[in-house]
Enzyme design. Structure first.
Site, PDB file in Angstrom:
ATOM      1  N   LYS A 182      -2.203  -2.404   8.004  1.00  0.00           N
ATOM      2  CA  LYS A 182      -3.367  -1.899   8.737  1.00  0.00           C
ATOM      3  C   LYS A 182      -3.451  -2.537  10.116  1.00  0.00           C
ATOM      4  O   LYS A 182      -3.168  -3.721  10.285  1.00  0.00           O
ATOM      5  CB  LYS A 182      -4.645  -2.192   7.946  1.00  0.00           C
ATOM      6  CG  LYS A 182      -4.787  -1.356   6.672  1.00  0.00           C
ATOM      7  CD  LYS A 182      -6.119  -1.636   6.004  1.00  0.00           C
ATOM      8  CE  LYS A 182      -6.305  -0.747   4.780  1.00  0.00           C
ATOM      9  NZ  LYS A 182      -7.607  -0.992   4.112  1.00  0.00           N
ATOM     10  N   HIS A 234      -4.017  -8.986   3.800  1.00  0.00           N
ATOM     11  CA  HIS A 234      -5.470  -9.013   3.917  1.00  0.00           C
ATOM     12  C   HIS A 234      -5.879  -9.731   5.199  1.00  0.00           C
ATOM     13  O   HIS A 234      -5.276 -10.743   5.569  1.00  0.00           O
ATOM     14  CB  HIS A 234      -6.094  -9.734   2.720  1.00  0.00           C
ATOM     15  CG  HIS A 234      -6.083  -8.914   1.472  1.00  0.00           C
ATOM     16  ND1 HIS A 234      -6.274  -9.451   0.210  1.00  0.00           N
ATOM     17  CD2 HIS A 234      -5.920  -7.571   1.286  1.00  0.00           C
ATOM     18  CE1 HIS A 234      -6.213  -8.477  -0.691  1.00  0.00           C
ATOM     19  NE2 HIS A 234      -6.005  -7.348  -0.067  1.00  0.00           N
ATOM     20  N   ARG A 278       0.865  -1.172   0.000  1.00  0.00           N
ATOM     21  CA  ARG A 278       0.000   0.000   0.000  1.00  0.00           C
ATOM     22  C   ARG A 278       0.908   1.231   0.000  1.00  0.00           C
ATOM     23  O   ARG A 278       2.041   1.181   0.483  1.00  0.00           O
ATOM     24  CB  ARG A 278      -0.903   0.014   1.235  1.00  0.00           C
ATOM     25  CG  ARG A 278      -1.806  -1.211   1.371  1.00  0.00           C
ATOM     26  CD  ARG A 278      -2.610  -1.131   2.667  1.00  0.00           C
ATOM     27  NE  ARG A 278      -3.534  -2.258   2.809  1.00  0.00           N
ATOM     28  CZ  ARG A 278      -3.264  -3.369   3.490  1.00  0.00           C
ATOM     29  NH1 ARG A 278      -2.090  -3.511   4.092  1.00  0.00           N
ATOM     30  NH2 ARG A 278      -4.158  -4.337   3.571  1.00  0.00           N
ATOM     31  N   HIS A 318      -2.483   1.875  -6.173  1.00  0.00           N
ATOM     32  CA  HIS A 318      -3.277   0.675  -5.923  1.00  0.00           C
ATOM     33  C   HIS A 318      -3.344  -0.217  -7.155  1.00  0.00           C
ATOM     34  O   HIS A 318      -3.476  -1.441  -7.029  1.00  0.00           O
ATOM     35  CB  HIS A 318      -4.685   1.063  -5.474  1.00  0.00           C
ATOM     36  CG  HIS A 318      -5.276   0.094  -4.502  1.00  0.00           C
ATOM     37  ND1 HIS A 318      -4.667  -0.228  -3.298  1.00  0.00           N
ATOM     38  CD2 HIS A 318      -6.404  -0.658  -4.546  1.00  0.00           C
ATOM     39  CE1 HIS A 318      -5.403  -1.110  -2.656  1.00  0.00           C
ATOM     40  NE2 HIS A 318      -6.458  -1.391  -3.386  1.00  0.00           N
ATOM     41  N   TYR A 374      -9.175 -10.720  -6.931  1.00  0.00           N
ATOM     42  CA  TYR A 374      -8.105 -10.838  -7.914  1.00  0.00           C
ATOM     43  C   TYR A 374      -8.257 -12.101  -8.757  1.00  0.00           C
ATOM     44  O   TYR A 374      -7.873 -12.115  -9.924  1.00  0.00           O
ATOM     45  CB  TYR A 374      -6.744 -10.829  -7.205  1.00  0.00           C
ATOM     46  CG  TYR A 374      -6.496  -9.550  -6.442  1.00  0.00           C
ATOM     47  CD1 TYR A 374      -6.181  -8.374  -7.102  1.00  0.00           C
ATOM     48  CD2 TYR A 374      -6.604  -9.522  -5.055  1.00  0.00           C
ATOM     49  CE1 TYR A 374      -5.980  -7.209  -6.390  1.00  0.00           C
ATOM     50  CE2 TYR A 374      -6.391  -8.362  -4.349  1.00  0.00           C
ATOM     51  CZ  TYR A 374      -6.074  -7.208  -5.023  1.00  0.00           C
ATOM     52  OH  TYR A 374      -5.877  -6.039  -4.326  1.00  0.00           O
ATOM     53  N   ARG A 405      -0.452  -2.473  -6.964  1.00  0.00           N
ATOM     54  CA  ARG A 405      -0.734  -3.533  -5.980  1.00  0.00           C
ATOM     55  C   ARG A 405      -1.665  -4.579  -6.592  1.00  0.00           C
ATOM     56  O   ARG A 405      -1.468  -5.789  -6.407  1.00  0.00           O
ATOM     57  CB  ARG A 405      -1.360  -2.886  -4.741  1.00  0.00           C
ATOM     58  CG  ARG A 405      -1.744  -3.837  -3.614  1.00  0.00           C
ATOM     59  CD  ARG A 405      -2.120  -2.997  -2.401  1.00  0.00           C
ATOM     60  NE  ARG A 405      -2.982  -3.695  -1.460  1.00  0.00           N
ATOM     61  CZ  ARG A 405      -2.560  -4.468  -0.462  1.00  0.00           C
ATOM     62  NH1 ARG A 405      -1.262  -4.688  -0.302  1.00  0.00           N
ATOM     63  NH2 ARG A 405      -3.417  -5.029   0.358  1.00  0.00           N
TER      64      ARG A 405
END
Length: 282
Positions: free
Chosen positions: A160, A247, A138, A221, A256, A224
């Site tokens: 995150k 994730h 990210r 993004h 994806y 990514r």
């Protein structure tokens, strides 16, 4: 009551920052959503020991917004209400029914397009693009990348919620980092200016400038997305890709595989002789 809710909101935002490790941008969006809710929802504390919040007036006011935006605001409010409940305030929330958000596939960018942009990129542009494309970072993670995070062709990344993960670093990219550091001495972060890490916006501008040279508009993004899609299309396990991307759930990574299937279908129609015959007959 409104004053008390604003006080509890400030406590909640400090919790998101100090305990949960949310980004400033996310905290700001939570703050805005909760302020809007306090201003526009029906809030009643007349029942002793219970706080009642009816979101319907607020829902009507934001109904013109995109469903994804509405869903994000409701999610922030639910999190705040959960915080209130967890910290001793009996809270009833009404009118918070979920908004159905259509899943969209990311716009693809090809490996060839990235390689073409790298041919015309300056050293900093090339390193930014290469780190995003070969590590699936990210943009916030790239901004925080430190030299102390990199060792033996591995990089430890804090994502995150302050969750850490280890990502392989290609030998060629590791050499690019060392070369860049020799020409641009920095102390802590890979990308610094006057002793401070470069902002996410500065890194976005670097990417925009690099791809504009070859007539493309590409976001961090998208790089990514391409990282994940290339891995999955070339046999990587979805569980491994999910871990590399940071994730929380493999369900997030499923998008994806959908993109990969869409591209495979397109290539199939282009390549199979019967498909070509059918198309020519139209």
């Amino acid at each position: 009551m409104m004053q008390e809710l604003h006080r509890r909101k400030e406590e909640f935002l400090k919790y998101l920052d100090g305990i949960r490790g949310y980004s400033p941008l996310t905290i700001r969006s939570y703050n805005d959503a909760i302020d809007e809710m306090i201003a526009d929802a029906e809030i009643d504390d007349s029942q002793k020991g219970t706080l009642s919040i009816n979101l319907m007036p607020y829902r009507l006011k934001i109904a013109h917004l995109k469903s994804k935006t509405v869903a994000a605001k409701l999610s922030a409010i639910r999190s705040f209400v959960k915080y209130l409940r967890d910290n001793g305030t009996d809270t009833e929330l009404r009118g918070d029914e979920s908004v159905k958000v259509p899943k969209t596939l990311p716009k693809p960018i090809t490996h060839e397009q990235i390689a073409h942009a790298l041919q015309f990129a300056d050293p900093m542009e090339a390193l930014v693009i290469s780190l995003l494309y070969t590590m699936g970072l990210r943009i916030s993670e790239l901004s925080h990348l430190r030299f102390s995070d990199i060792e033996n062709n591995w990089s430890r990344v804090e994502g995150k919620g302050s969750k850490q993960r280890d990502i392989p670093l290609l030998e060629g990219v590791a050499q690019m980092i060392e070369s860049y550091r020799r020409d641009h001495p920095t102390q802590v972060y890979v990308f610094e200016k006057k002793g401070e890490k470069l902002s996410e916006n500065s890194l976005r501008y670097t990417i925009n400038k690099a791809f504009a040279k070859v007539g493309l508009k590409v976001t961090p993004h998208q790089l990514r997305h391409t990282y994940a899609t290339e891995l999955l299309n070339n046999g990587a396990r979805i569980a491994d890709v999910s871990e590399l991307l940071g994730h929380a759930s493999m369900a997030t990574t499923q998008i994806y595989t959908k993109l990969g299937n869409a591209l495979k279908m397109e290539h199939y129609h282009q390549a199979h002789p019967l498909c070509q015959t059918h198309e020519d007959s139209k």
